[in-house]
Design a protein around this motif. Structure first.
Motif, mmCIF file in Angstrom:
data_model
loop_
_atom_site.group_PDB
_atom_site.id
_atom_site.type_symbol
_atom_site.label_atom_id
_atom_site.label_comp_id
_atom_site.label_asym_id
_atom_site.label_seq_id
_atom_site.Cartn_x
_atom_site.Cartn_y
_atom_site.Cartn_z
ATOM 1 N N SER A 108 -15.439 3.242 38.916
ATOM 2 C CA SER A 108 -16.015 4.150 37.927
ATOM 3 C C SER A 108 -17.453 3.815 37.612
ATOM 4 O O SER A 108 -18.252 4.683 37.296
ATOM 5 C CB SER A 108 -15.186 4.115 36.637
ATOM 6 N N PHE A 109 -17.831 2.504 37.713
ATOM 7 C CA PHE A 109 -19.216 2.188 37.386
ATOM 8 C C PHE A 109 -20.170 2.682 38.477
ATOM 9 O O PHE A 109 -21.381 2.684 38.291
ATOM 10 C CB PHE A 109 -19.420 0.687 37.123
ATOM 11 N N GLY A 110 -19.620 3.084 39.626
ATOM 12 C CA GLY A 110 -20.475 3.691 40.629
ATOM 13 C C GLY A 110 -20.949 5.061 40.197
ATOM 14 O O GLY A 110 -21.912 5.600 40.726
ATOM 15 N N LEU A 111 -20.237 5.635 39.216
ATOM 16 C CA LEU A 111 -20.622 6.943 38.669
ATOM 17 C C LEU A 111 -21.353 6.802 37.341
ATOM 18 O O LEU A 111 -21.628 7.784 36.669
ATOM 19 C CB LEU A 111 -19.363 7.799 38.472
ATOM 20 N N ASP A 112 -21.646 5.549 36.981
ATOM 21 C CA ASP A 112 -22.265 5.268 35.694
ATOM 22 C C ASP A 112 -23.635 5.946 35.603
ATOM 23 O O ASP A 112 -24.353 6.084 36.593
ATOM 24 C CB ASP A 112 -22.423 3.745 35.519
ATOM 25 N N GLN A 113 -23.984 6.342 34.378
ATOM 26 C CA GLN A 113 -25.276 6.983 34.166
ATOM 27 C C GLN A 113 -26.431 5.981 34.225
ATOM 28 O O GLN A 113 -27.583 6.358 34.357
ATOM 29 C CB GLN A 113 -25.284 7.699 32.802
ATOM 30 N N ASN A 114 -26.123 4.682 34.118
ATOM 31 C CA ASN A 114 -27.161 3.672 34.163
ATOM 32 C C ASN A 114 -27.762 3.601 35.566
ATOM 33 O O ASN A 114 -27.061 3.330 36.543
ATOM 34 C CB ASN A 114 -26.576 2.310 33.759
ATOM 35 N N LYS A 115 -29.053 3.835 35.669
ATOM 36 C CA LYS A 115 -29.697 3.923 36.978
ATOM 37 C C LYS A 115 -29.697 2.598 37.730
ATOM 38 O O LYS A 115 -29.757 2.576 38.969
ATOM 39 C CB LYS A 115 -31.132 4.424 36.829
ATOM 40 N N TYR A 116 -29.609 1.485 37.011
ATOM 41 C CA TYR A 116 -29.611 0.181 37.679
ATOM 42 C C TYR A 116 -28.229 -0.177 38.210
ATOM 43 O O TYR A 116 -28.099 -0.711 39.304
ATOM 44 C CB TYR A 116 -30.113 -0.901 36.713
ATOM 45 N N ILE A 117 -27.199 0.104 37.430
ATOM 46 C CA ILE A 117 -25.841 -0.179 37.884
ATOM 47 C C ILE A 117 -25.535 0.603 39.157
ATOM 48 O O ILE A 117 -24.891 0.099 40.075
ATOM 49 C CB ILE A 117 -24.814 0.158 36.781
ATOM 50 N N ARG A 118 -26.022 1.817 39.249
ATOM 51 C CA ARG A 118 -25.774 2.638 40.434
ATOM 52 C C ARG A 118 -26.416 2.057 41.691
ATOM 53 O O ARG A 118 -26.026 2.409 42.799
ATOM 54 C CB ARG A 118 -26.296 4.063 40.216
ATOM 55 N N LYS A 119 -27.398 1.173 41.513
ATOM 56 C CA LYS A 119 -28.110 0.603 42.658
ATOM 57 C C LYS A 119 -27.674 -0.823 42.992
ATOM 58 O O LYS A 119 -28.284 -1.474 43.835
ATOM 59 C CB LYS A 119 -29.626 0.625 42.380
ATOM 60 N N PHE A 120 -26.633 -1.338 42.322
ATOM 61 C CA PHE A 120 -26.113 -2.656 42.677
ATOM 62 C C PHE A 120 -25.696 -2.627 44.142
ATOM 63 O O PHE A 120 -25.102 -1.648 44.619
ATOM 64 C CB PHE A 120 -24.894 -3.022 41.820
ATOM 65 N N LEU A 121 -25.946 -3.713 44.856
ATOM 66 C CA LEU A 121 -25.669 -3.743 46.286
ATOM 67 C C LEU A 121 -24.192 -3.521 46.587
ATOM 68 O O LEU A 121 -23.838 -2.923 47.602
ATOM 69 C CB LEU A 121 -26.129 -5.087 46.876
ATOM 70 N N PHE A 122 -23.294 -3.997 45.711
ATOM 71 C CA PHE A 122 -21.861 -3.805 45.975
ATOM 72 C C PHE A 122 -21.363 -2.452 45.481
ATOM 73 O O PHE A 122 -20.188 -2.127 45.650
ATOM 74 C CB PHE A 122 -21.029 -4.938 45.357
ATOM 75 N N VAL A 123 -22.255 -1.655 44.883
ATOM 76 C CA VAL A 123 -21.901 -0.306 44.436
ATOM 77 C C VAL A 123 -22.425 0.750 45.401
ATOM 78 O O VAL A 123 -21.753 1.746 45.677
ATOM 79 C CB VAL A 123 -22.453 -0.043 43.015
ATOM 80 N N ILE A 124 -23.623 0.498 45.952
ATOM 81 C CA ILE A 124 -24.232 1.468 46.868
ATOM 82 C C ILE A 124 -23.363 1.634 48.118
ATOM 83 O O ILE A 124 -22.836 0.662 48.651
ATOM 84 C CB ILE A 124 -25.640 1.014 47.304
ATOM 85 N N ASN A 125 -23.272 2.847 48.596
ATOM 86 C CA ASN A 125 -22.540 3.131 49.829
ATOM 87 C C ASN A 125 -23.424 3.904 50.803
ATOM 88 O O ASN A 125 -24.545 4.302 50.471
ATOM 89 C CB ASN A 125 -21.264 3.920 49.535
ATOM 90 N N GLY A 126 -22.921 4.111 51.999
ATOM 91 C CA GLY A 126 -23.615 4.925 52.980
ATOM 92 C C GLY A 126 -24.927 4.328 53.452
ATOM 93 O O GLY A 126 -25.136 3.113 53.475
ATOM 94 N N GLU A 127 -25.849 5.214 53.803
ATOM 95 C CA GLU A 127 -27.147 4.787 54.331
ATOM 96 C C GLU A 127 -27.952 4.020 53.288
ATOM 97 O O GLU A 127 -28.737 3.128 53.627
ATOM 98 C CB GLU A 127 -27.937 6.022 54.806
ATOM 99 N N GLY A 128 -27.745 4.369 52.015
ATOM 100 C CA GLY A 128 -28.461 3.666 50.943
ATOM 101 C C GLY A 128 -28.135 2.187 50.929
ATOM 102 O O GLY A 128 -29.009 1.338 50.725
ATOM 103 N N TRP A 129 -26.823 1.855 51.152
ATOM 104 C CA TRP A 129 -26.437 0.442 51.202
ATOM 105 C C TRP A 129 -27.098 -0.254 52.381
ATOM 106 O O TRP A 129 -27.621 -1.367 52.257
ATOM 107 C CB TRP A 129 -24.915 0.316 51.327
ATOM 108 N N LYS A 130 -27.071 0.381 53.526
ATOM 109 C CA LYS A 130 -27.623 -0.235 54.741
ATOM 110 C C LYS A 130 -29.106 -0.555 54.554
ATOM 111 O O LYS A 130 -29.576 -1.644 54.931
ATOM 112 C CB LYS A 130 -27.429 0.707 55.926
ATOM 113 N N GLU A 131 -29.846 0.367 53.973
ATOM 114 C CA GLU A 131 -31.285 0.156 53.761
ATOM 115 C C GLU A 131 -31.545 -0.943 52.742
ATOM 116 O O GLU A 131 -32.404 -1.809 52.950
ATOM 117 C CB GLU A 131 -31.936 1.473 53.311
#
Length: 473
Positions: free
Chosen positions: A110-133
């Motif tokens: 659920s915190f992957g959907l959090d409104q906090n812009k920093y939590i959404r960018k945690f390395l263990f939260v990011i998925n897809g191409e965003g995580w790879k980069e």
């Protein structure tokens, strides 16, 4: 209304239809595993699936019990989301490595959907191409060369730990290991993450200690209320927290922002060698590339950069502190193992009768392996309480370990990026302590260890031992 020759009131028909609809609505989707012949954890409740009461459980024991009860594969419902638990080594290898392309993303908590812009960018939260980069951009900060530079900072923190421990031995000598190692872990991470030297580590109200401890345990975590933001992420807009304390994250965000502002002002970027410094250099390099090539991509923008620093601090505190506390606990219970470790350390340091402990760096690499055997054994979180045998991780026994039955840092491309940092910190902290002090049972020592309830990390508590300064013969 007449049905099969019987007069049935309309309200009875409507109530029956509504009951059938309600039952299907509440329990629909809970047959995913049954259709595939996979055993499923019981009981299953409407909406919450198998989550009801999870906050009261010791997750470590809960998982072990379910493996014994249901076997190597069993289903679990996180709300209405089906999750498959796997404990077969060959299948684990398929998931982590061979079929990584099919299992590249982490579960969307659920915190992957959090409104906090920093939590959404945690390395263990990011998925897809965003995580790879993001992973590629952060990886240079954990190279062997960078870890070596940070190692000298770790040594300073460990020396500081040893000096403060001497005062403890003059009293009762009884320490609680999670609290004890939590202080040195906090010191190391603060220094290595963004060059902040912490004072008053013994103060229980130290804001760094308080916010690190509750970062992944918000106020609702120990009750059924915690299921609301987990099952209905949209409720987070009203301030409800699921698995991450946004107040704690905000504290670290502000800290990092202040440090960045200070370094830009005094022109010290690239001169400190800590984690933040490396990322700032990488970010500057990306900007320079963009200036040459307008199509060059910027990965380490402000949000991603700050998010990774916060992750480093918040996620590294409990993990390494717990690992060291468990190692200390078992060494206190098994003095023969502790003495073997001490002898190895003396050889490494070239100890003499009047040896000086400052500067223990394990510069001969793998020649001193017993410290890591000890750490590896306790990384399992739950070694047999009646058998403590670190030598099962000795190089000569490596071939006896079944692959993919032991992976404290994960496996495959998403293996923990901070693995080498954590290993170096653990080795140095445990080495400095055992070289100078002896750990032993005391009246408050309990075994097997007790664990706290629902935690993301299996968390031991009340690990009391006695610490005595060693007198070399």
């Amino acid at each position: 209304m007449e049905i099969l020759g019987f007069e049935v009131p309309l309200w009875t028909i409507l109530l029956t239809v509504f009951g059938i609809w309600l039952y299907k609505f509440l329990y629909s989707g809970f047959d995913v595993f049954a259709k595939r012949g996979i055993r499923t954890v019981k009981p299953i409740y409407p909406f919450v699936g198998n989550l009801w009461g999870i906050w009261k459980k010791d997750i470590r024991k809960w998982q072990e019990e379910n493996v014994r009860r249901y076997g190597k594969f069993f289903g679990f419902y996180d709300g209405k989301t089906p999750l498959l638990y796997v404990s077969d080594p060959e299948v684990i290898k398929e998931i982590f490595v061979k079929k990584f392309d099919c299992f590249a993303d982490h579960k969307l908590f659920s915190f992957g959907l959090d409104q906090n812009k920093y939590i959404r960018k945690f390395l263990f939260v990011i998925n897809g191409e965003g995580w790879k980069e993001a992973r590629s951009a952060v990886t240079p900060a954990f190279s062997s060369g960078k870890i070596k530079k940070m190692s000298s900072i770790m040594v300073e923190c460990c020396d500081r730990m040893v000096e403060s421990s001497r005062s403890v031995t003059k009293g009762s000598g009884i320490i609680e290991l999670k609290d004890f190692f939590g202080k040195v872990t906090l010191d190391v991470i603060a220094r290595c993450a963004f060059g902040t030297k912490l004072d008053n580590l013994d103060d229980p109200n130290n804001p760094f200690a308080v916010n690190s401890a509750k970062a992944f345990r918000p106020s609702l975590f120990d009750s059924g209320w915690s299921l609301i933001p987990e099952l209905f992420p949209w409720t987070q807009i009203f301030g409800l927290e699921a698995l991450i304390s946004r107040d704690s994250i905000e504290f670290f965000v502000k800290t990092v922002e202040e440090v960045i502002k200070s370094r830009k002002a005094d022109g010290s970027i690239g001169k400190r060698g800590d984690f933040l410094d490396v990322l700032l250099e990488e970010a500057e390099a990306e900007k320079a590339n963009r200036a040459k090539d307008p199509n060059a991509k910027i990965v380490l923008d402000e949000e991603v950069l700050i998010s990774q620093c916060v992750t480093f601090f918040a996620a590294g505190y409990d993990t390494v502190g717990t690992q060291l506390a468990m190692a200390g606990h078992y060494l206190a219970l098994y003095p023969e193992c502790q003495e073997k470790l001490h002898e190895e350390l003396k050889i490494e340091r070239g100890c003499t009768k009047s040896c000086e402990i400052k500067g223990l760096k394990f510069e001969r690499g793998d020649t001193v392996v017993f410290p890591m055997w000890t750490i590896h054994h306790t990384e399992e979180y739950h070694p047999d309480p009646n058998t403590f045998d670190p030598e099962r991780f000795a190089p000569e026994n490596k071939s006896k370990l079944v692959p993919y039955t032991y992976f404290p840092f994960g496996q495959g491309p998403r293996i923990c990026i901070g693995m080498r940092f954590a290993s170096e910190q653990s080795k140095l902290s445990l080495g400095h302590l055992i070289l100078s002090f002896k750990l032993s049972r005391c009246s408050k020592t309990s075994h097997p260890p007790k664990y706290e309830g629902n935690r993301i990390i299996s968390m031991p508590k009340d690990l009391f031992v006695k610490i005595e300064e060693r007198v070399e013969e």
